[in-house]
Scaffold this motif. Structure first.
Motif, PDB file in Angstrom:
ATOM      1  N   HIS A 173       0.857  -1.189   0.000  1.00  0.00           N
ATOM      2  CA  HIS A 173       0.000   0.000   0.000  1.00  0.00           C
ATOM      3  C   HIS A 173       0.891   1.236   0.000  1.00  0.00           C
ATOM      4  CE1 HIS A 173      -3.302  -2.671   1.110  1.00  0.00           C
ATOM      5  NE2 HIS A 173      -2.492  -3.191   2.006  1.00  0.00           N
ATOM      6  N   SER A 174       0.645   2.134  -0.954  1.00  0.00           N
ATOM      7  CA  SER A 174       1.422   3.379  -0.988  1.00  0.00           C
ATOM      8  C   SER A 174       0.981   4.276   0.165  1.00  0.00           C
ATOM      9  CB  SER A 174       1.198   4.103  -2.319  1.00  0.00           C
ATOM     10  OG  SER A 174      -0.127   4.615  -2.370  1.00  0.00           O
ATOM     11  N   ARG A 175       1.774   5.292   0.452  1.00  0.00           N
ATOM     12  CA  ARG A 175       1.414   6.217   1.526  1.00  0.00           C
ATOM     13  C   ARG A 175       0.085   6.913   1.228  1.00  0.00           C
ATOM     14  NH1 ARG A 175       6.668   5.702   1.064  1.00  0.00           N
ATOM     15  NH2 ARG A 175       8.006   5.646   2.940  1.00  0.00           N
ATOM     16  N   SER A 176      -0.129   7.287  -0.035  1.00  0.00           N
ATOM     17  CA  SER A 176      -1.375   7.988  -0.376  1.00  0.00           C
ATOM     18  C   SER A 176      -2.580   7.052  -0.227  1.00  0.00           C
ATOM     19  CB  SER A 176      -1.319   8.570  -1.791  1.00  0.00           C
ATOM     20  OG  SER A 176      -1.213   7.558  -2.743  1.00  0.00           O
ATOM     21  N   GLN A 177      -2.399   5.771  -0.539  1.00  0.00           N
ATOM     22  CA  GLN A 177      -3.488   4.806  -0.353  1.00  0.00           C
ATOM     23  C   GLN A 177      -3.820   4.655   1.131  1.00  0.00           C
ATOM     24  OE1 GLN A 177      -1.997   1.325  -2.310  1.00  0.00           O
ATOM     25  NE2 GLN A 177      -2.799   1.906  -4.297  1.00  0.00           N
ATOM     26  N   LEU A 178      -2.775   4.606   1.963  1.00  0.00           N
ATOM     27  CA  LEU A 178      -3.002   4.486   3.406  1.00  0.00           C
ATOM     28  C   LEU A 178      -3.692   5.728   3.954  1.00  0.00           C
ATOM     29  CD1 LEU A 178       0.316   2.735   4.498  1.00  0.00           C
ATOM     30  CD2 LEU A 178      -1.973   1.742   4.490  1.00  0.00           C
ATOM     31  N   LEU A 179      -3.289   6.901   3.465  1.00  0.00           N
ATOM     32  CA  LEU A 179      -3.959   8.149   3.885  1.00  0.00           C
ATOM     33  C   LEU A 179      -5.441   8.092   3.513  1.00  0.00           C
ATOM     34  CD1 LEU A 179      -1.379  10.950   2.997  1.00  0.00           C
ATOM     35  CD2 LEU A 179      -2.195  10.362   5.272  1.00  0.00           C
ATOM     36  N   ASP A 180      -5.700   7.581   2.311  1.00  0.00           N
ATOM     37  CA  ASP A 180      -7.064   7.436   1.810  1.00  0.00           C
ATOM     38  C   ASP A 180      -7.922   6.570   2.710  1.00  0.00           C
ATOM     39  OD1 ASP A 180      -7.991   8.721  -0.354  1.00  0.00           O
ATOM     40  OD2 ASP A 180      -7.680   7.112  -1.793  1.00  0.00           O
ATOM     41  N   ARG A 181      -7.385   5.392   3.058  1.00  0.00           N
ATOM     42  CA  ARG A 181      -8.182   4.384   3.749  1.00  0.00           C
ATOM     43  C   ARG A 181      -8.166   4.502   5.268  1.00  0.00           C
ATOM     44  NH1 ARG A 181      -9.918   0.438   0.369  1.00  0.00           N
ATOM     45  NH2 ARG A 181     -11.479   0.275   2.007  1.00  0.00           N
ATOM     46  N   VAL A 182      -7.103   5.047   5.836  1.00  0.00           N
ATOM     47  CA  VAL A 182      -6.985   5.119   7.299  1.00  0.00           C
ATOM     48  C   VAL A 182      -7.392   6.497   7.829  1.00  0.00           C
ATOM     49  CG1 VAL A 182      -5.422   4.869   9.271  1.00  0.00           C
ATOM     50  CG2 VAL A 182      -5.207   3.329   7.308  1.00  0.00           C
ATOM     51  N   TRP A 183      -6.948   7.550   7.115  1.00  0.00           N
ATOM     52  CA  TRP A 183      -7.242   8.920   7.571  1.00  0.00           C
ATOM     53  C   TRP A 183      -8.513   9.476   6.942  1.00  0.00           C
ATOM     54  CZ3 TRP A 183      -2.489   6.902   7.934  1.00  0.00           C
ATOM     55  CH2 TRP A 183      -1.702   7.239   9.039  1.00  0.00           C
ATOM     56  N   GLY A 184      -8.860   8.966   5.746  1.00  0.00           N
ATOM     57  CA  GLY A 184     -10.064   9.448   5.062  1.00  0.00           C
ATOM     58  C   GLY A 184      -9.819  10.774   4.384  1.00  0.00           C
ATOM     59  N   ASP A 185     -10.281  11.855   4.986  1.00  0.00           N
ATOM     60  CA  ASP A 185     -10.114  13.184   4.393  1.00  0.00           C
ATOM     61  C   ASP A 185      -8.697  13.676   4.720  1.00  0.00           C
ATOM     62  OD1 ASP A 185     -10.294  15.673   3.374  1.00  0.00           O
ATOM     63  OD2 ASP A 185     -11.799  16.421   4.778  1.00  0.00           O
ATOM     64  N   HIS A 186      -7.790  13.476   3.757  1.00  0.00           N
ATOM     65  CA  HIS A 186      -6.370  13.732   4.040  1.00  0.00           C
ATOM     66  C   HIS A 186      -5.819  14.944   3.289  1.00  0.00           C
ATOM     67  CE1 HIS A 186      -6.433  11.194   0.434  1.00  0.00           C
ATOM     68  NE2 HIS A 186      -5.352  11.848   0.082  1.00  0.00           N
ATOM     69  N   VAL A 187      -6.698  15.867   2.933  1.00  0.00           N
ATOM     70  CA  VAL A 187      -6.279  17.025   2.131  1.00  0.00           C
ATOM     71  C   VAL A 187      -5.104  17.774   2.770  1.00  0.00           C
ATOM     72  CG1 VAL A 187      -7.050  19.169   1.058  1.00  0.00           C
ATOM     73  CG2 VAL A 187      -8.629  17.268   1.258  1.00  0.00           C
ATOM     74  N   PHE A 188      -5.139  17.911   4.087  1.00  0.00           N
ATOM     75  CA  PHE A 188      -4.115  18.713   4.751  1.00  0.00           C
ATOM     76  C   PHE A 188      -3.085  17.861   5.498  1.00  0.00           C
ATOM     77  CE2 PHE A 188      -8.008  21.351   4.627  1.00  0.00           C
ATOM     78  CZ  PHE A 188      -7.551  22.305   3.733  1.00  0.00           C
ATOM     79  N   ILE A 189      -3.060  16.566   5.196  1.00  0.00           N
ATOM     80  CA  ILE A 189      -2.114  15.687   5.886  1.00  0.00           C
ATOM     81  C   ILE A 189      -0.983  15.308   4.945  1.00  0.00           C
ATOM     82  CG2 ILE A 189      -1.843  13.494   7.126  1.00  0.00           C
ATOM     83  CD1 ILE A 189      -4.813  13.633   7.809  1.00  0.00           C
ATOM     84  N   GLU A 191       2.192  13.091   3.494  1.00  0.00           N
ATOM     85  CA  GLU A 191       2.446  11.654   3.397  1.00  0.00           C
ATOM     86  C   GLU A 191       3.438  11.182   4.458  1.00  0.00           C
ATOM     87  OE1 GLU A 191       3.332  10.212  -0.501  1.00  0.00           O
ATOM     88  OE2 GLU A 191       1.348  10.725  -1.282  1.00  0.00           O
ATOM     89  N   ARG A 192       4.322  12.089   4.912  1.00  0.00           N
ATOM     90  CA  ARG A 192       5.301  11.730   5.936  1.00  0.00           C
ATOM     91  C   ARG A 192       4.618  11.322   7.249  1.00  0.00           C
ATOM     92  NH1 ARG A 192      10.619  13.233   5.374  1.00  0.00           N
ATOM     93  NH2 ARG A 192      10.850  13.514   7.626  1.00  0.00           N
TER      94      ARG A 192
END
Length: 234
Positions: A173-189, A191-192
């Motif tokens: 899983h790429s970092r952006s995929q994990l942000l998508d699925r774990v954090w949901g709304d990740h506009v301001f988060i 990848e680090r």
């Protein structure tokens, strides 16, 4: 935020559905044919698919059968969209593995009601099932993680991250995929942020000798492996 994949070759209909779903708070991805739909499924598994029966090339019916026969997508919620109103067609769609069936034209209100009903039916088993992998046990109901009776203390984000990785093992899983699925709304988060939480997760898992289950795949992202015995022996 639930991600919905809309598989529809008529762009005007796809656009209209997308606007209404986004307005209702869903994240929407659109695919115009079976090939595009499969690419999206391979990239990130959505919470639900709205699947048009008539598609260029491979039909929606064939695609539904294909997904039902694959381990990763066999539980994927599918609502078929079609202009076919015959009972025989409806039966064919449900036999192919669709969870529900909607005949065009349909109202936005009905579409949203059907989507919510299917997600409600699917959610309890997905969210509350105990997951076990490589001796590690995660119970979403009690929010406990343990290995051989030893409990692992995790923060809420690490818990969600581990839950996602354990329910999608051996996949990168790429970092952006994990942000998508774990954090949901990740506009301001950034990848680090993922790296920071993976580090915390490993530190917590280290106490039960499971840190090495979370693998870094250079240039690609992270993967959870259950080959713990092989890792320990190596």
């Amino acid at each position: 935020m639930s991600r919905i994949l809309v598989v529809e070759d008529e762009s005007a209909i796809a656009e209209l559905i997308s606007i209404n779903l986004r307005h209702a708070g869903f994240e929407v991805v659109v695919a115009a044919d079976a090939e595009q739909a499969q690419q999206e499924i391979d990239r990130v598994l959505p919470e639900l698919v709205l699947l048009d029966w008539m598609l260029p090339g491979q039909s929606g019916l064939a695609l539904a059968r294909q997904w039902r026969s694959a381990a990763r997508t066999k539980e994927l919620p599918i609502i078929m969209l079609t202009a076919r109103a015959d009972e025989g067609d409806k039966v064919s769609g449900l036999d192919a593995g669709a969870d529900d069936y909607l005949t065009k034209p349909f109202s936005t209100k009905e579409l949203l009601a059907r989507i919510r009903a299917v997600l409600r039916r699917k959610a309890p088993e997905a969210l509350d099932s105990v997951v076990e992998l490589g001796g590690l046990c995660l119970d979403p109901g009690t929010r406990r993680v343990s290995r051989e009776g030893a409990e692992v203390k995790l923060g809420p984000t690490e818990f969600r991250l581990l839950h996602f990785l354990m329910t999608h093992p051996e996949r990168v899983h790429s970092r952006s995929q994990l942000l998508d699925r774990v954090w949901g709304d990740h506009v301001f988060i950034e990848e680090r942020t993922v790296d920071v939480h993976v580090k915390r997760l490993r530190e917590a898992l280290d106490k039960v000798q499971c840190a090495r289950m979370v693998e870094t795949v250079r240039g690609a992202g992270y993967r959870l492996t259950q080959q713990l015995d092989m890792l320990s022996a190596g």
